[in-house]
Design a protein around this motif. Sequence first.
Motif, PDB file in Angstrom:
ATOM      1  N   GLY A   1     -14.107  42.346   8.716  1.00  0.00           N
ATOM      2  CA  GLY A   1     -13.258  42.942   9.129  1.00  0.00           C
ATOM      3  C   GLY A   1     -13.996  44.347  10.011  1.00  0.00           C
ATOM      4  N   ASP A   2     -12.643  44.813  10.505  1.00  0.00           N
ATOM      5  CA  ASP A   2     -12.878  46.366  10.925  1.00  0.00           C
ATOM      6  C   ASP A   2     -12.436  47.634  11.065  1.00  0.00           C
ATOM      7  N   LYS A   3     -11.434  47.546   9.702  1.00  0.00           N
ATOM      8  CA  LYS A   3     -10.385  48.953   9.693  1.00  0.00           C
ATOM      9  C   LYS A   3     -10.785  48.577   7.806  1.00  0.00           C
ATOM     10  N   PHE A   4     -11.279  50.383   7.269  1.00  0.00           N
ATOM     11  CA  PHE A   4     -11.450  50.110   6.508  1.00  0.00           C
ATOM     12  C   PHE A   4     -10.542  50.627   5.628  1.00  0.00           C
ATOM     13  N   ASP A   5      -9.089  50.953   5.885  1.00  0.00           N
ATOM     14  CA  ASP A   5      -8.399  51.005   5.008  1.00  0.00           C
ATOM     15  C   ASP A   5      -7.828  49.914   4.843  1.00  0.00           C
ATOM     16  N   VAL A   6      -7.455  49.179   6.034  1.00  0.00           N
ATOM     17  CA  VAL A   6      -6.672  47.663   5.694  1.00  0.00           C
ATOM     18  C   VAL A   6      -7.549  46.633   4.655  1.00  0.00           C
ATOM     19  N   ASP A   7      -8.455  46.046   5.534  1.00  0.00           N
ATOM     20  CA  ASP A   7      -9.551  44.822   5.538  1.00  0.00           C
ATOM     21  C   ASP A   7     -10.921  45.514   4.384  1.00  0.00           C
ATOM     22  N   ILE A   8     -11.332  46.649   4.489  1.00  0.00           N
ATOM     23  CA  ILE A   8     -12.693  46.797   3.352  1.00  0.00           C
ATOM     24  C   ILE A   8     -12.317  47.399   2.391  1.00  0.00           C
ATOM     25  N   TYR A   9     -10.493  48.149   2.085  1.00  0.00           N
ATOM     26  CA  TYR A   9     -10.305  48.369   1.136  1.00  0.00           C
ATOM     27  C   TYR A   9      -9.812  46.809  -0.231  1.00  0.00           C
ATOM     28  N   GLY A  10      -8.497  46.344   1.210  1.00  0.00           N
ATOM     29  CA  GLY A  10      -8.085  45.196   0.472  1.00  0.00           C
ATOM     30  C   GLY A  10      -9.108  44.117  -0.031  1.00  0.00           C
ATOM     31  N   ALA A  11     -10.027  44.148   0.395  1.00  0.00           N
ATOM     32  CA  ALA A  11     -11.013  42.670   0.248  1.00  0.00           C
ATOM     33  C   ALA A  11     -11.886  43.033  -1.179  1.00  0.00           C
ATOM     34  N   LYS A  12     -12.111  44.426  -1.128  1.00  0.00           N
ATOM     35  CA  LYS A  12     -12.678  44.830  -2.491  1.00  0.00           C
ATOM     36  C   LYS A  12     -11.906  45.219  -3.416  1.00  0.00           C
ATOM     37  N   ASN A  13     -10.524  44.909  -3.108  1.00  0.00           N
ATOM     38  CA  ASN A  13      -9.557  45.313  -4.311  1.00  0.00           C
ATOM     39  C   ASN A  13      -9.010  44.328  -4.911  1.00  0.00           C
ATOM     40  N   ALA A  14      -9.346  43.286  -3.978  1.00  0.00           N
ATOM     41  CA  ALA A  14      -9.043  41.382  -4.027  1.00  0.00           C
ATOM     42  C   ALA A  14      -9.859  41.084  -5.047  1.00  0.00           C
ATOM     43  N   GLY A  15     -11.224  42.337  -5.017  1.00  0.00           N
ATOM     44  CA  GLY A  15     -12.479  41.203  -6.245  1.00  0.00           C
ATOM     45  C   GLY A  15     -13.712  40.812  -4.353  1.00  0.00           C
ATOM     46  N   LEU A  16     -13.453  40.837  -3.630  1.00  0.00           N
ATOM     47  CA  LEU A  16     -14.246  39.655  -2.511  1.00  0.00           C
ATOM     48  C   LEU A  16     -15.571  41.390  -2.061  1.00  0.00           C
ATOM     49  N   VAL A  17     -16.191  40.486  -1.694  1.00  0.00           N
ATOM     50  CA  VAL A  17     -17.428  41.134  -0.930  1.00  0.00           C
ATOM     51  C   VAL A  17     -17.153  40.933   0.244  1.00  0.00           C
ATOM     52  N   ALA A  18     -17.040  43.028   0.662  1.00  0.00           N
ATOM     53  CA  ALA A  18     -16.552  43.153   2.378  1.00  0.00           C
ATOM     54  C   ALA A  18     -17.751  43.501   3.247  1.00  0.00           C
ATOM     55  N   VAL A  19     -17.370  42.879   4.503  1.00  0.00           N
ATOM     56  CA  VAL A  19     -18.300  43.485   5.755  1.00  0.00           C
ATOM     57  C   VAL A  19     -17.811  44.764   6.863  1.00  0.00           C
ATOM     58  N   TRP A  20     -17.794  45.664   6.631  1.00  0.00           N
ATOM     59  CA  TRP A  20     -17.206  46.401   8.068  1.00  0.00           C
ATOM     60  C   TRP A  20     -17.862  45.623   9.223  1.00  0.00           C
ATOM     61  N   LYS A  21     -17.061  45.709   9.972  1.00  0.00           N
ATOM     62  CA  LYS A  21     -18.015  45.326  11.658  1.00  0.00           C
ATOM     63  C   LYS A  21     -17.680  46.589  12.553  1.00  0.00           C
ATOM     64  N   TYR A  22     -18.692  47.043  13.044  1.00  0.00           N
ATOM     65  CA  TYR A  22     -18.527  48.699  14.180  1.00  0.00           C
ATOM     66  C   TYR A  22     -17.327  48.365  14.640  1.00  0.00           C
ATOM     67  N   HIS A  23     -16.665  48.833  14.684  1.00  0.00           N
ATOM     68  CA  HIS A  23     -15.496  49.204  16.410  1.00  0.00           C
ATOM     69  C   HIS A  23     -15.274  51.032  16.276  1.00  0.00           C
ATOM     70  N   LYS A  24     -15.629  51.298  18.047  1.00  0.00           N
ATOM     71  CA  LYS A  24     -15.531  52.913  17.689  1.00  0.00           C
ATOM     72  C   LYS A  24     -14.381  53.322  16.885  1.00  0.00           C
TER      73      LYS A  24
END
Length: 241
Positions: A192-215
Motif C-alpha cells: 500500500g501507499d499510505k503509512f498511517d493506514v496501509d503500513i501501520y494497519g498491516a504490521k499491526n495485524a501481523g502482516l509483512v508490509a510493503v510501502w509503494k512510493y507515492h509523492k
Amino acid sequence: MKFKAVLFDLGSTLIEYENHDWPTLGKMGLVNAYPYMKKIFPELPELSQFGENFYRNLRYILDNERPGYIEIDIYNACNRIFKRMGLALKDGLVEEFVELYYKPVTEQITVIPGAVEILSKIKKSDITIGLVSNSIFPEKFHLEEMENFGLREYFDFVIFSSSVGTRKPGKDIFNMALRNARTEPSQAIYIGDKFDVDIYGAKNAGLVAVWKYHKGRENPENIEPDYSIVNLGELETIILQ
C-alpha cells in the motif's frame, strides 16, 4: 514458498485516483451532479452554497460519525446530508446523485505502470491474491474500474470498506482478508501507499508490509515498512524469489 497470500491496496497502488487532487475532484463531481439536484429541488441554493454545505456536512460525518474504524459509505452519508438540508428524498435519488458525482473521478483515473504484469506473474505462482481497500464509494464502481484496466481477473477476492463496514488501519478488515486467504498473518504480505493506514494497519495485524512510493505521502510517526518499492515490478524479487 515465502508467502501464501499477497494483498494489495487499490488507490495509488494499482490504480491512480489522484491525477487531480481530491478537493478538485469533489468540485468537479458537484458541478456534474448539481443540475440533476436543481431540477428536482428548484429551491436549492446556488452551486457554491450547496457545495459548501455538502462538504461541511460530509467532512463532519467522516470525522465525527465513524467511531473506531467503522466505515460509512457514500449512500449513507448523502442520505444524512440531504435530510439535514431538509430535502425530501425519493427512491433512487441518492444513487443517481452518487453516479453523477463520481463520474469525473473515474474518467481521470489511470492504471499504475506494471500492475497487470506483476499480478500476472504472481498468479502463475499459485499464490492467493486479494485486495483490501478503503473507499466510501460502492464496490461496483471499483470492480468496473478494475475490469476496464484488466486487473479484476487476477484477484481471488476483494474487500472494500464500503461493503464490509470497517476500514483500515483497523485489524478487522485485515483479519477478513486472512480468513479469505486461509493463511496466517506471517504468511501474508500487504502492499500500500499510505503509512498511517496501509503500513501501520498491516504490521499491526501481523502482516509483512510493503510501502509503494507515492509523492507527497507523509510519515510523521516514522512508521517503518518491511520493504519499500518505487515500481511494482520490484515485488517480483520480494515475493517470487
